[in-house]
Design a protein around this motif. Structure first.
Motif, short mmCIF file in Angstrom:
data_model
loop_
_atom_site.label_atom_id
_atom_site.label_comp_id
_atom_site.label_asym_id
_atom_site.label_seq_id
_atom_site.Cartn_x
_atom_site.Cartn_y
_atom_site.Cartn_z
N LEU A 582 0.82 -1.22 0.00
CA LEU A 582 0.00 0.00 0.00
C LEU A 582 0.85 1.26 0.00
O LEU A 582 0.48 2.27 -0.60
N PHE A 583 2.00 1.21 0.67
CA PHE A 583 2.81 2.42 0.82
C PHE A 583 4.08 2.39 -0.03
O PHE A 583 4.99 3.18 0.18
N GLY A 584 4.12 1.48 -1.02
CA GLY A 584 5.11 1.59 -2.08
C GLY A 584 6.45 0.94 -1.85
O GLY A 584 7.34 1.05 -2.70
N ASP A 585 6.64 0.23 -0.74
CA ASP A 585 7.91 -0.48 -0.57
C ASP A 585 7.99 -1.70 -1.47
O ASP A 585 9.09 -2.18 -1.78
N VAL A 586 6.85 -2.23 -1.86
CA VAL A 586 6.77 -3.36 -2.79
C VAL A 586 5.80 -3.01 -3.89
O VAL A 586 4.70 -2.52 -3.64
N ASN A 587 6.23 -3.23 -5.14
CA ASN A 587 5.37 -3.01 -6.30
C ASN A 587 4.60 -4.30 -6.57
O ASN A 587 5.22 -5.34 -6.80
N PRO A 588 3.27 -4.29 -6.53
CA PRO A 588 2.52 -5.56 -6.70
C PRO A 588 2.78 -6.18 -8.06
O PRO A 588 2.88 -5.49 -9.07
N SER A 589 2.89 -7.51 -8.06
CA SER A 589 3.19 -8.23 -9.31
C SER A 589 2.35 -9.48 -9.47
O SER A 589 2.57 -10.25 -10.39
N GLY A 590 1.37 -9.70 -8.58
CA GLY A 590 0.54 -10.90 -8.69
C GLY A 590 -0.37 -10.87 -9.90
O GLY A 590 -0.78 -9.80 -10.37
N LYS A 591 -0.67 -12.05 -10.41
CA LYS A 591 -1.59 -12.23 -11.53
C LYS A 591 -2.62 -13.29 -11.16
O LYS A 591 -2.30 -14.27 -10.49
N LEU A 592 -3.84 -13.10 -11.61
CA LEU A 592 -4.91 -14.01 -11.23
C LEU A 592 -4.72 -15.40 -11.84
O LEU A 592 -4.56 -15.52 -13.06
N PRO A 593 -4.78 -16.45 -11.02
CA PRO A 593 -4.75 -17.81 -11.55
C PRO A 593 -6.14 -18.35 -11.86
O PRO A 593 -6.30 -19.54 -12.14
N ALA A 594 -7.13 -17.46 -11.77
CA ALA A 594 -8.51 -17.86 -12.03
C ALA A 594 -9.30 -16.65 -12.49
O ALA A 594 -9.03 -15.52 -12.08
N THR A 595 -10.27 -16.89 -13.33
CA THR A 595 -11.13 -15.84 -13.87
C THR A 595 -12.10 -15.34 -12.81
O THR A 595 -12.66 -16.14 -12.06
N PHE A 596 -12.31 -14.04 -12.76
CA PHE A 596 -13.35 -13.46 -11.89
C PHE A 596 -14.58 -13.17 -12.74
O PHE A 596 -14.53 -12.38 -13.69
N PRO A 597 -15.72 -13.80 -12.41
CA PRO A 597 -16.94 -13.56 -13.19
C PRO A 597 -17.59 -12.24 -12.81
O PRO A 597 -17.34 -11.68 -11.74
N LYS A 598 -18.48 -11.77 -13.67
CA LYS A 598 -19.27 -10.58 -13.35
C LYS A 598 -20.43 -10.93 -12.43
O LYS A 598 -20.85 -10.10 -11.61
N ASN A 599 -20.97 -12.12 -12.58
CA ASN A 599 -22.02 -12.56 -11.67
C ASN A 599 -22.01 -14.08 -11.62
O ASN A 599 -21.33 -14.75 -12.42
N VAL A 600 -22.73 -14.62 -10.66
CA VAL A 600 -22.72 -16.06 -10.43
C VAL A 600 -23.28 -16.82 -11.64
O VAL A 600 -22.88 -17.95 -11.92
N GLY A 601 -24.19 -16.18 -12.37
CA GLY A 601 -24.81 -16.85 -13.51
C GLY A 601 -23.85 -17.19 -14.63
O GLY A 601 -24.16 -18.04 -15.47
N GLN A 602 -22.67 -16.57 -14.67
CA GLN A 602 -21.69 -16.89 -15.71
C GLN A 602 -20.89 -18.15 -15.40
O GLN A 602 -20.20 -18.67 -16.27
N ILE A 603 -20.96 -18.63 -14.17
CA ILE A 603 -20.13 -19.75 -13.73
C ILE A 603 -20.64 -21.06 -14.36
O ILE A 603 -21.85 -21.29 -14.39
N PRO A 604 -19.75 -21.93 -14.86
CA PRO A 604 -18.29 -21.81 -14.86
C PRO A 604 -17.80 -20.91 -16.00
O PRO A 604 -18.27 -21.02 -17.13
#
Length: 764
Positions: A582-604
């Motif tokens: 949050l305060f800049g000592d580390v630059n975030p570098s994570g990437k999602l290993p899974a898709t985030f849906p817009k709503n539950v109806g899109q699953i899977p």
């Protein structure tokens, strides 16, 4: 029986090990000779006893607790114990086996060491978000060092189940939706636990779970049925299991679900035909917690029937249920199982103990000095903080709100802001929850007097107190405040007065994911969202620090909240690691290993889907008689592989060294990537392939390579990938693992959606 007498009884032990490409293995001829000699002395009761795994009465992970353990150990009726810790307790139990049973066969001691032992690392879905294979292996090595220092020599990890339904609670324990990424992580976890020598005092026997297809349970409901074609199994769900087996994993755990009508624990095709005959697995198979007994409710018969079915299917060790212990002798006399069935499983369990060096020294994991000096060390904690920072995924950063300045005053609001017990995440059964820092405590330690922090609860975790009780089990309590919602929000708004920015710590508690924690609605709870809406009305910069064990539906948050940092659950050092980012000592570098849906109806919803015969055109929301919805487009909220940085990265000049790949040659793929921001940072460069024409329908994209690369601000690098014919193989209609000549499309980019593309042809 003293130790010298024990040694004479079980003969001399081989100490010469030969090195293999995976993990050093004992001399097989000497091992076979030793175990055959030992088994010749064993009664049928003692052989069946080796097939019995019980709880040690500490951190149990199920509803059944073993009884009469001491008496059973002395009688040779127990082969292993799990959920028992400390060198002293384990030595005492081992003494019962070695000195007080007839043959003195040592016990194996297991534990759910899932994402760390005492030093907790991010939950597995968080570890996967780092896309850093070296770091992931290091976390397993540290877990092995700590667990073995406390007497444990067997872990029920890695969990490699592919899942594409985030309603499933155990999504948190896996590596997401992709077979390639999942396979890479499975290999690193196995090698991290087992090292180069299983007989070393600081390595753990790995157990691959849950075999198989547990992550595909219907409706995302835990323990539910799975029904799947063989082609999907082999191409999309089996690869991580096989990768772990190929990496040398010593044991395998069965899954709870039935598979096309036959529960895994009684599934001979799965446990023998696939695992042993096709894949060549030579270790032992253990059930999950009371899985044999649960076959009764599956409808396969009484305890004697289901125990016989499981043994004949190829399942060697019965966890907790004691169906083997109480029924196999009778089944043997009635011809329902054979002596060879029992001998096979007994031998595999004894081989596991032999490979761990337990016959040579049953007490090798009972060094109290190691327990004092190898657990929660400063180096381990520093690594946990580093890994956590690399696991967080920056989902949004409008107007570069982040990083925050280390000056002034911050409002820290939310039910997860001051709950240290939730920071380790689910399946952290050995964590010391009483001494884990909260986010607030971690921020105060990192920031010192530079930034003043105003804290307020803001809301309860959930509106419903009964639901909240279910969601905060196992010591993860978040005390409820019985004031009205309006009063809590008013207090939070008061805390924001005079502050420069607001940090809203919201989302799930750690036990809202994990085993038996499936959810039908996977958004931020309604009362927390109402708090967030009230905070937004202040007009102050707001950062949503999101805690979750699964992809959530965040459509409203993405549209309205200026900055979102998904931290999953980062482990022991979560509080400090969040402050670092949050305060800049580390630059975030994570990437999602899974898709985030817009709503539950899109699953899977997952990136590697098949095209239909009526695909929706790119950029379209709806078109009649096409594969789409009336009320939402087909696109995810955040695609697989997505994650922002405080820097920006430019991709250009994708080049292939040839347009035609001969089967014996290598295709070189080069792309130029430049850090166009003002911060040093890391980028995960991702390569995907599409097989355009196949004998079976093929996914629109498949991950086939990635590299996590460090860039200085402004730095440009040429990233090179190599593709071989083997990378283009899949299981065809006849389940043959083949490549097919023809045209392929290649994609390289920052995530599965935002890519450059080119084409090549495979010729054979």
């Amino acid at each position: 029986m003293n130790i010298s007498r024990y040694s004479r009884l079980v003969l001399s032990i081989c100490t010469l090990y030969v090195t293999s490409a995976v993990t050093a293995q004992p001399n097989k001829q000497k091992m076979d000779s030793f175990i055959s000699e030992l088994m010749s002395k064993m009664t049928i009761e003692e052989k069946i006893g080796q097939l019995n795994l019980v709880t040690g009465g500490e951190a149990t992970t199920g509803s059944t607790v073993s009884t009469g353990v001491e008496t059973k150990i002395k009688s040779g009726a127990i082969g292993g114990v799990f959920s028992m810790t400390s060198p002293q307790r384990i030595r005492a139990a081992q003494d019962l086996a070695v000195k007080h049973s007839r043959l003195g066969i040592p016990l194996i001691f297991g534990m759910d060491v899932i994402h760390g032992y005492k030093t907790m690392f991010p939950i597995p879905i968080g570890l996967a978000s780092s896309w850093d294979m070296n770091l992931i292996r290091q976390t397993a090595q540290i877990a092995a060092t700590e667990a073995t220092a406390d007497g444990i020599n067997w872990t029920f990890s890695p969990m490699v189940d592919i899942s594409r339904d985030p309603r499933w609670g155990r999504f948190s324990e896996g590596s997401g939706e992709d077979p390639y990424l999942g396979s890479r992580i499975a290999i690193e976890m196995v090698k991290g636990y087992q090292g180069d020598d299983l007989a070393a005092h600081n390595t753990l026997m790995a157990c691959v779970k849950h075999f198989a297809l547990y992550g595909a349970s219907e409706a995302g409901r835990d323990y539910n049925s799975t029904d799947m074609s063989l082609h999907r199994m082999y191409n999309e769900y089996f690869p991580p299991y096989k990768a772990a087996i190929d990496a040398g994993a010593g044991t395998v755990m069965t899954s709870f679900n039935d598979i096309n009508g036959m529960p895994a624990t009684a599934n001979k095709w799965l446990m023998t035909d696939v695992l042993r005959q096709q894949w060549g697995f030579q270790g032992m198979v253990v059930t999950d917690y009371t899985a044999i007994n649960e076959l009764i409710d599956h409808g396969l018969g009484d305890l004697q029937q289901v125990s016989a079915l499981s043994l004949k299917a190829g399942v060697d060790m019965d966890m907790v249920g004691e169906g083997y212990l109480t029924t196999l002798k009778k089944s043997l006399s009635e011809g329902k199982v054979s002596q060879a069935d029992i001998d096979r499983s007994c031998r595999l369990i004894l081989e596991t103990k032999y490979k761990l060096g337990l016959f040579e020294d049953p007490y090798k994991y009972c060094d109290v000095n190691r327990a004092k000096n190898n657990i929660l060390t400063p180096a381990h904690l520093a690594k946990a903080r580093e890994v956590a920072g690399k696991s967080f995924v920056l989902l949004k950063n409008e107007q570069q709100i982040l990083p925050l300045a280390k000056t002034g005053k911050i409002a820290l609001i939310g039910p997860l802001a001051n709950s240290g017990s939730n920071m380790p995440g689910t399946w952290s059964v050995s964590a010391d929850l009483n001494n884990t820092q909260s986010l607030m405590a971690g921020m105060k330690e990192v920031l010192g007097t530079k930034v003043a922090i105003n804290y307020a609860l803001g809301s309860n975790l959930l509106d419903d107190p009964i639901y909240q009780e279910r969601a905060t089990m196992f010591g993860r309590t978040i005390p409820r405040d019985n004031r009205s919602e309006d009063e809590l929000i008013a207090e939070a708004l008061k805390a924001t007065e005079g502050t420069d920015a607001i940090i809203a710590a919201l989302g799930e508690s750690s036990e809202m994911s994990g085993e038996s924690s499936s959810r039908t609605e996977i958004g931020i709870p309604g009362n927390q969202q109402r708090l967030l809406k009230a905070l937004l009305k202040t007009g102050k910069p707001i950062v949503l620090v999101l805690f979750t064990g699964r992809p959530l539906t965040l459509t409203w948050e993405q549209e309205n909240v200026p900055a979102i940092l998904n931290t999953w659950f980062g482990g022991t050092e979560t509080g400090k690691a969040v402050a670092d980012v949050l305060f800049g000592d580390v630059n975030p570098s994570g990437k999602l290993p899974a898709t985030f849906p817009k709503n539950v109806g899109q699953i899977p919803l997952y990136y590697g889907a098949k095209n239909t015969g009526r695909p929706l055109a790119n950029g379209k929301w709806f078109e009649k008689f096409r594969s789409n919805y009336l009320d939402v487009d087909n696109e995810p909220l955040y695609p697989f592989g997505y994650g922002l940085s405080y820097s920006t990265f430019k991709y250009e000049n994708l080049k292939l060294n040839t347009a035609v790949l001969q089967a014996s040659e290598t295709l070189q793929v080069k792309v130029e990537v430049q850090n166009t921001g003002k911060y040093d940072g890391e980028e995960v460069v991702q390569l995907y392939i599409r097989d355009i024409v196949g004998s079976l329908t093929r996914p629109v994209k498949e991950l086939k390579g990635f590299q996590k690369v460090a860039f200085k601000a402004g730095e440009k690098k040429t990233i090179t990938f190599e593709i071989k014919e083997a990378d283009l193989k899949f299981y065809n209609e006849n389940l043959e693992f083949v490549s097919e000549p023809g045209e392929f499309e290649i994609f390289v980019g920052t995530n599965s959606r935002d890519v450059l593309s080119s084409k090549f042809e495979l010729k054979k």
